[in-house]
Design a protein around this motif. Structure first.
Motif, PDB file in Angstrom:
ATOM      1  N   LEU A 117       0.813  -1.215   0.000  1.00 11.83           N
ATOM      2  CA  LEU A 117       0.000   0.000   0.000  1.00 11.83           C
ATOM      3  C   LEU A 117       0.847   1.267   0.000  1.00 11.83           C
ATOM      4  CD1 LEU A 117      -2.815   1.394   0.312  1.00 11.83           C
ATOM      5  CD2 LEU A 117      -2.488   1.177   2.800  1.00 11.83           C
ATOM      6  N   THR A 118       1.930   1.268   0.778  1.00 13.83           N
ATOM      7  CA  THR A 118       2.690   2.499   1.011  1.00 13.83           C
ATOM      8  C   THR A 118       3.978   2.601   0.200  1.00 13.83           C
ATOM      9  OG1 THR A 118       3.764   1.446   2.910  1.00 13.83           O
ATOM     10  CG2 THR A 118       1.764   2.722   3.335  1.00 13.83           C
ATOM     11  N   GLU A 119       4.466   1.491  -0.353  1.00 10.37           N
ATOM     12  CA  GLU A 119       5.632   1.448  -1.237  1.00 10.37           C
ATOM     13  C   GLU A 119       6.891   2.078  -0.634  1.00 10.37           C
ATOM     14  OE1 GLU A 119       4.132   3.310  -4.832  1.00 10.37           O
ATOM     15  OE2 GLU A 119       3.525   1.364  -5.600  1.00 10.37           O
ATOM     16  N   PRO A 120       7.396   1.529   0.477  1.00 13.53           N
ATOM     17  CA  PRO A 120       8.646   2.045   1.047  1.00 13.53           C
ATOM     18  C   PRO A 120       9.882   1.595   0.279  1.00 13.53           C
ATOM     19  CG  PRO A 120       7.923   0.150   2.290  1.00 13.53           C
ATOM     20  CD  PRO A 120       6.832   0.432   1.273  1.00 13.53           C
ATOM     21  N   GLY A 121       9.697   0.710  -0.688  1.00  5.04           N
ATOM     22  CA  GLY A 121      10.802   0.099  -1.432  1.00  5.04           C
ATOM     23  C   GLY A 121      10.445  -1.348  -1.693  1.00  5.04           C
ATOM     24  N   PRO A 122      11.252  -2.075  -2.449  1.00  6.44           N
ATOM     25  CA  PRO A 122      10.923  -3.484  -2.721  1.00  6.44           C
ATOM     26  C   PRO A 122      10.677  -4.255  -1.428  1.00  6.44           C
ATOM     27  CG  PRO A 122      12.813  -2.773  -4.017  1.00  6.44           C
ATOM     28  CD  PRO A 122      12.531  -1.674  -3.044  1.00  6.44           C
ATOM     29  N   PHE A 123       9.530  -4.888  -1.330  1.00  3.82           N
ATOM     30  CA  PHE A 123       9.181  -5.641  -0.128  1.00  3.82           C
ATOM     31  C   PHE A 123       8.327  -6.821  -0.562  1.00  3.82           C
ATOM     32  CE2 PHE A 123       7.440  -6.793   3.925  1.00  3.82           C
ATOM     33  CZ  PHE A 123       8.342  -6.333   4.869  1.00  3.82           C
ATOM     34  N   GLU A 157      21.171  -1.425   7.922  1.00  2.00           N
ATOM     35  CA  GLU A 157      20.344  -0.392   7.311  1.00  2.00           C
ATOM     36  C   GLU A 157      18.954  -0.344   7.928  1.00  2.00           C
ATOM     37  OE1 GLU A 157      18.731   0.807   2.838  1.00  2.00           O
ATOM     38  OE2 GLU A 157      18.820  -1.273   3.484  1.00  2.00           O
ATOM     39  N   VAL A 158      18.506   0.847   8.263  1.00  2.00           N
ATOM     40  CA  VAL A 158      17.116   1.075   8.666  1.00  2.00           C
ATOM     41  C   VAL A 158      16.286   1.150   7.392  1.00  2.00           C
ATOM     42  CG1 VAL A 158      15.513   2.608   9.856  1.00  2.00           C
ATOM     43  CG2 VAL A 158      17.862   2.347  10.710  1.00  2.00           C
ATOM     44  N   SER A 159      15.237   0.344   7.288  1.00  2.00           N
ATOM     45  CA  SER A 159      14.477   0.288   6.040  1.00  2.00           C
ATOM     46  C   SER A 159      13.051  -0.180   6.318  1.00  2.00           C
ATOM     47  CB  SER A 159      15.171  -0.662   5.054  1.00  2.00           C
ATOM     48  OG  SER A 159      14.521  -0.662   3.811  1.00  2.00           O
ATOM     49  N   GLY A 160      12.245  -0.209   5.259  1.00  2.00           N
ATOM     50  CA  GLY A 160      10.870  -0.671   5.385  1.00  2.00           C
ATOM     51  C   GLY A 160      10.017   0.211   6.274  1.00  2.00           C
ATOM     52  N   VAL A 161      10.393   1.488   6.395  1.00  2.00           N
ATOM     53  CA  VAL A 161       9.655   2.407   7.274  1.00  2.00           C
ATOM     54  C   VAL A 161       8.393   2.860   6.557  1.00  2.00           C
ATOM     55  CG1 VAL A 161       9.753   4.554   8.570  1.00  2.00           C
ATOM     56  CG2 VAL A 161      11.844   3.190   8.251  1.00  2.00           C
ATOM     57  N   ARG A 187      23.903  -2.919  19.697  1.00  4.43           N
ATOM     58  CA  ARG A 187      24.757  -4.094  19.469  1.00  4.43           C
ATOM     59  C   ARG A 187      26.112  -3.711  18.884  1.00  4.43           C
ATOM     60  NH1 ARG A 187      20.604  -5.490  15.108  1.00  4.43           N
ATOM     61  NH2 ARG A 187      21.659  -5.075  13.130  1.00  4.43           N
ATOM     62  N   GLY A 188      26.395  -2.406  18.850  1.00  6.84           N
ATOM     63  CA  GLY A 188      27.710  -1.941  18.458  1.00  6.84           C
ATOM     64  C   GLY A 188      27.890  -1.658  16.986  1.00  6.84           C
ATOM     65  N   ASP A 189      26.788  -1.660  16.208  1.00 11.81           N
ATOM     66  CA  ASP A 189      26.873  -1.390  14.785  1.00 11.81           C
ATOM     67  C   ASP A 189      26.472   0.057  14.490  1.00 11.81           C
ATOM     68  OD1 ASP A 189      27.683  -3.964  14.225  1.00 11.81           O
ATOM     69  OD2 ASP A 189      25.651  -4.691  13.824  1.00 11.81           O
ATOM     70  N   THR A 190      26.767   0.519  13.297  1.00  7.98           N
ATOM     71  CA  THR A 190      26.398   1.849  12.847  1.00  7.98           C
ATOM     72  C   THR A 190      25.186   1.749  11.928  1.00  7.98           C
ATOM     73  OG1 THR A 190      28.671   2.660  12.966  1.00  7.98           O
ATOM     74  CG2 THR A 190      27.148   3.882  11.558  1.00  7.98           C
ATOM     75  N   ALA A 191      24.166   2.545  12.203  1.00  2.85           N
ATOM     76  CA  ALA A 191      22.963   2.548  11.384  1.00  2.85           C
ATOM     77  C   ALA A 191      23.156   3.445  10.167  1.00  2.85           C
ATOM     78  CB  ALA A 191      21.771   3.021  12.208  1.00  2.85           C
ATOM     79  N   PHE A 192      22.623   3.004   9.044  1.00  2.00           N
ATOM     80  CA  PHE A 192      22.582   3.848   7.853  1.00  2.00           C
ATOM     81  C   PHE A 192      21.245   3.621   7.169  1.00  2.00           C
ATOM     82  CE2 PHE A 192      24.012  -0.190   6.195  1.00  2.00           C
ATOM     83  CZ  PHE A 192      23.607  -0.243   4.866  1.00  2.00           C
ATOM     84  N   LEU A 193      20.939   4.421   6.176  1.00  4.33           N
ATOM     85  CA  LEU A 193      19.659   4.286   5.485  1.00  4.33           C
ATOM     86  C   LEU A 193      19.744   4.953   4.125  1.00  4.33           C
ATOM     87  CD1 LEU A 193      18.206   7.316   5.716  1.00  4.33           C
ATOM     88  CD2 LEU A 193      17.822   6.564   8.055  1.00  4.33           C
ATOM     89  N   HIS A 194      18.709   4.701   3.324  1.00  5.61           N
ATOM     90  CA  HIS A 194      18.594   5.331   2.019  1.00  5.61           C
ATOM     91  C   HIS A 194      17.223   5.978   1.901  1.00  5.61           C
ATOM     92  CE1 HIS A 194      21.666   2.149   1.264  1.00  5.61           C
ATOM     93  NE2 HIS A 194      22.238   3.121   0.571  1.00  5.61           N
ATOM     94  N   ALA A 195      17.178   7.097   1.196  1.00 10.31           N
ATOM     95  CA  ALA A 195      15.918   7.781   0.901  1.00 10.31           C
ATOM     96  C   ALA A 195      16.014   8.340  -0.501  1.00 10.31           C
ATOM     97  CB  ALA A 195      15.657   8.903   1.911  1.00 10.31           C
ATOM     98  N   TRP A 196      14.884   8.366  -1.197  1.00  9.53           N
ATOM     99  CA  TRP A 196      14.901   8.988  -2.512  1.00  9.53           C
ATOM    100  C   TRP A 196      15.356  10.431  -2.375  1.00  9.53           C
ATOM    101  CZ3 TRP A 196      15.039   5.579  -6.074  1.00  9.53           C
ATOM    102  CH2 TRP A 196      14.262   4.431  -6.033  1.00  9.53           C
ATOM    103  N   LYS A 197      16.154  10.880  -3.295  1.00  8.87           N
ATOM    104  CA  LYS A 197      16.701  12.237  -3.236  1.00  8.87           C
ATOM    105  C   LYS A 197      15.591  13.286  -3.204  1.00  8.87           C
ATOM    106  CE  LYS A 197      20.016  15.233  -5.625  1.00  8.87           C
ATOM    107  NZ  LYS A 197      20.936  15.344  -6.796  1.00  8.87           N
ATOM    108  N   THR A 198      14.449  12.961  -3.817  1.00  8.48           N
ATOM    109  CA  THR A 198      13.327  13.901  -3.873  1.00  8.48           C
ATOM    110  C   THR A 198      12.455  13.879  -2.617  1.00  8.48           C
ATOM    111  OG1 THR A 198      12.038  12.198  -5.022  1.00  8.48           O
ATOM    112  CG2 THR A 198      13.211  13.811  -6.389  1.00  8.48           C
ATOM    113  N   ASN A 199      12.678  12.920  -1.734  1.00 11.43           N
ATOM    114  CA  ASN A 199      11.833  12.783  -0.543  1.00 11.43           C
ATOM    115  C   ASN A 199      12.393  13.654   0.584  1.00 11.43           C
ATOM    116  OD1 ASN A 199      10.050  12.004   1.447  1.00 11.43           O
ATOM    117  ND2 ASN A 199      10.353   9.797   1.152  1.00 11.43           N
ATOM    118  N   THR A 200      12.228  14.947   0.431  1.00 14.10           N
ATOM    119  CA  THR A 200      12.820  15.885   1.384  1.00 14.10           C
ATOM    120  C   THR A 200      12.230  15.756   2.780  1.00 14.10           C
ATOM    121  OG1 THR A 200      11.267  17.593   0.618  1.00 14.10           O
ATOM    122  CG2 THR A 200      13.455  17.538  -0.408  1.00 14.10           C
TER     123      THR A 200
END
Length: 227
Positions: A117-123, A157-161, A187-200
């Motif tokens: 319904l919301t299309e956060p990315g391939p799921f 990666e933080v994803s599926g939001v 758990r000692g890891d670094t979080a990263f994520l991706h967002a569409w460049k247009t999704n300000t």
């Protein structure tokens, strides 16, 4: 090259090796897990190996910092730009996290419906197997969720939001993004994520959580030429 420059490859050759198919030159996620694929590099041999993993009508997503070379025999259905953001300091979970619930196989159908319904990315039906997913239920309904996608040593990666339209405006995406990022930091890891460049709007939200722009990422949806 930094693993973050080719996060799909870094994941498929390390913590997600059990979810991968392919060989030493190119790999993709199992079709029921996700649609991402990656060549090891941009050599002719690696690009040919990537093309061999793509079947007509079943496109794959490529995401990497280097410019994407389209392998012979494939066609780009979409070309776009993302931003890659990284947590510059460990994210701390906020109070009131007791309403955040773990999600798993029993929730898979609802997770897929919400993502469709919301299309956060391939799921897909089994995307939740890529990492830890959490959600918030309101009146029994899955109102929002977030989780982990690409994972390799030291990073996740933080994803599926995503939030159901009926429950937007309540800060659920922010709360769940923070919860997932805090779990990664714990758990000692670094979080990263991706967002569409247009999704300000999303980029501003992640900046308030302590994420900062690392670089732009090229994204291509590649399909096999019919023939």
């Amino acid at each position: 090259m930094e693993p973050l420059d080719r996060p799909v490859w870094a994941s498929l050759t390390s913590l997600h090796a059990g979810l991968a198919q392919g060989g030493a030159l190119a790999k993709r996620y199992l079709p029921e897990i996700n649609r991402f694929a990656s060549a090891r590099d941009d050599s002719d041999e690696a690009l040919a190996a990537l093309a061999a993993l793509v079947r007509p009508g079943e496109p794959v997503f490529v995401a990497q910092v280097p410019e994407i070379s389209i392998p012979p025999g494939l066609v780009a259905r979409k070309l776009a730009k993302c931003v890659q953001m990284i947590a510059v300091a460990p994210v701390i979970a906020e109070a009131g996290a007791d309403e955040v619930l773990p999600l798993g196989e029993a929730d898979a159908a609802e997770m897929l419906a919400l993502a469709t319904l919301t299309e956060p990315g391939p799921f897909l039906r089994h995307t939740h197997r890529m990492g830890r997913f959490v959600g918030i239920r309101i009146d029994g309904r899955l109102a929002a969720m977030a989780g982990e996608r690409f994972r390799f040593p030291g990073h996740a990666e933080v994803s599926g939001v995503c939030t159901h339209p009926d429950f937007r405006g309540r800060g659920l995406a922010r709360r769940l993004s923070r919860h997932v990022a805090a779990g990664i930091a714990a758990r000692g890891d670094t979080a990263f994520l991706h967002a569409w460049k247009t999704n300000t709007a999303a980029i501003r939200l992640y900046e308030t959580l302590g994420f900062r722009l690392r670089c732009e990422v090229n994204v291509a949806v590649l399909d096999a030429m019919p023939g």
